[in-house]
Design an enzyme around this catalytic site. Sequence first.
Site, PDB file in Angstrom:
ATOM      1  N   LYS A 191       5.177  -5.259   6.549  1.00  0.00           N
ATOM      2  CA  LYS A 191       3.919  -4.121   6.428  1.00  0.00           C
ATOM      3  C   LYS A 191       2.725  -4.942   5.694  1.00  0.00           C
ATOM      4  O   LYS A 191       2.531  -6.068   5.271  1.00  0.00           O
ATOM      5  CB  LYS A 191       4.341  -3.249   5.406  1.00  0.00           C
ATOM      6  CG  LYS A 191       5.699  -2.303   5.685  1.00  0.00           C
ATOM      7  CD  LYS A 191       5.608  -1.583   7.061  1.00  0.00           C
ATOM      8  CE  LYS A 191       6.671  -0.663   7.413  1.00  0.00           C
ATOM      9  NZ  LYS A 191       7.791  -1.319   7.880  1.00  0.00           N
TER      10      LYS A 191
HETATM   11  C1  LIG Z   1       8.272   4.830  10.048  1.00  0.00           C
HETATM   12  C2  LIG Z   1       9.120   4.067   8.816  1.00  0.00           C
HETATM   13  N1  LIG Z   1       9.871   4.858   7.993  1.00  0.00           N
HETATM   14  C3  LIG Z   1      10.618   4.281   7.124  1.00  0.00           C
HETATM   15  C4  LIG Z   1      10.596   3.145   6.837  1.00  0.00           C
HETATM   16  C5  LIG Z   1      11.468   2.423   5.797  1.00  0.00           C
HETATM   17  O1  LIG Z   1      11.075   1.671   4.978  1.00  0.00           O
HETATM   18  P1  LIG Z   1      11.901   0.518   4.194  1.00  0.00           P
HETATM   19  O2  LIG Z   1      12.513  -0.230   5.178  1.00  0.00           O
HETATM   20  O3  LIG Z   1      11.101   0.116   3.248  1.00  0.00           O
HETATM   21  O4  LIG Z   1      13.030   1.306   3.771  1.00  0.00           O
HETATM   22  C6  LIG Z   1      10.066   2.333   7.805  1.00  0.00           C
HETATM   23  C7  LIG Z   1      10.251   0.606   7.685  1.00  0.00           C
HETATM   24  O5  LIG Z   1      10.197  -0.185   8.693  1.00  0.00           O
HETATM   25  C8  LIG Z   1       9.441   2.835   8.962  1.00  0.00           C
HETATM   26  O6  LIG Z   1       8.683   1.936   9.899  1.00  0.00           O
END
Ligand SMILES: Cc1ncc(COP(=O)(O)O)c(C=O)c1O
Length: 398
Positions: A191
Amino acid sequence: MHQGLADVMERIPVSGPSITQKEIDYVTDAVKNAWYGNANMYHERFERAFADYMGKPFAIALPSCTSAIHLSLLSLGVGPGDEVIVPDITWIATAAPITYVGATPVFADIDAQNWCLSPESFRACITSRTKAVIPVDLYGNMPDMDPILDTAKHYGIAVIEDAAEAIGSEYKGRKAGSLGDTGVFSFHGSKTLTTGEGGMLVTDREDLYRRALVLRDHGREPGDLMFFNSEVAFKYKVTSMQAALGLAQLERIDELIERKRQIFNWYKNELDGCTFLTLNSEPPGTKNTFWMVTIILDKGYALDKSQLMQRMAQKKIDCRPFFHPLSSLPAYRNSRNAQEASLRNPVSYGISPLGVNLPSGMDLTQLKVKYVCDTLMGTLAEASPNTLLIGSVDPCQD
Ligand SMILES: Cc1ncc(COP(=O)(O)O)c(C=O)c1O
């Protein structure tokens, strides 16, 4: 043997962070000093700074965006029997926590221009069981939030804004993640702002904030020193090293966002004349922070995303597939809901097979972007004549 650029060039990864001495200094300080009475010093600074950045009173640092969505749903009281509407195109983490709480995800179509939740499709998916909607700021873009918020308000539906991919993006001057009852972010290693793994929940609502604090610490009140649990809940905490890394990154956020926009502009300049593919859009009134530079090939190409990815990988360029419709995945496709979605979501099903995320890591240079674009053009031109329907060796209109 003749050596090409690909032979001497290192692999180009699809994503990756910008780490400077500031990050190293903060993490080093945390690992040396954030213990005993100082154990939370970086958590407090990171949460305060993030809340200020978002213009929100409350922010909770969490191990992931997935856990932030889970806590949002629980704090809003979403549970068995409820439906939660999500765009069909997103990472599964948007929808999985709906299943964790015993509710049902309902997959709405996306908008053909911004690739985010379509306000019309959202409205069409509402039933008497709809309790929440989770619009997603896909690849740094934002949905047309005004009609989504109006509809949600009209029907008394809670809004969890999934801004995992969109820190710093804006819709009509309002920051991504600031528009719903809660906003959630991911700090995964790919990210724009990263803590390796991590996430954040922000909200204006003190009730949701207080509830989430209890739920994330095994069901005990913040500050409880008696280890006295009032309910069975979850352990969703981050280390001080992660918080320190996040704080350092947040202090550089304008630079990180500028970098993403610069990378997109390099691609845009290289690919601008190409009529057979579409890049991420930036609708009027929106600031897109372009987490992932993405192309959608015109339907004329028989080359799909996996074939294109394989050919780019042979040239040492790592790409990612545009998300598959959630309703098409083995994880969901046997449910009645998913089967209905597969019939009602032509935009999601039309775009997804033709979309590829190009390398968008923070360490990209203009030269590497040119190499990626030249390779992309060459790959498309090399594809069989049947594949390249526009029939030119150089597919760029110059
Ligand atoms: C649109 C979206 N929502 C939720 C997430 C979940 O994030 P995390 O991996 O920090 O749980 C991601 C992760 O890539 C994402 O791209």
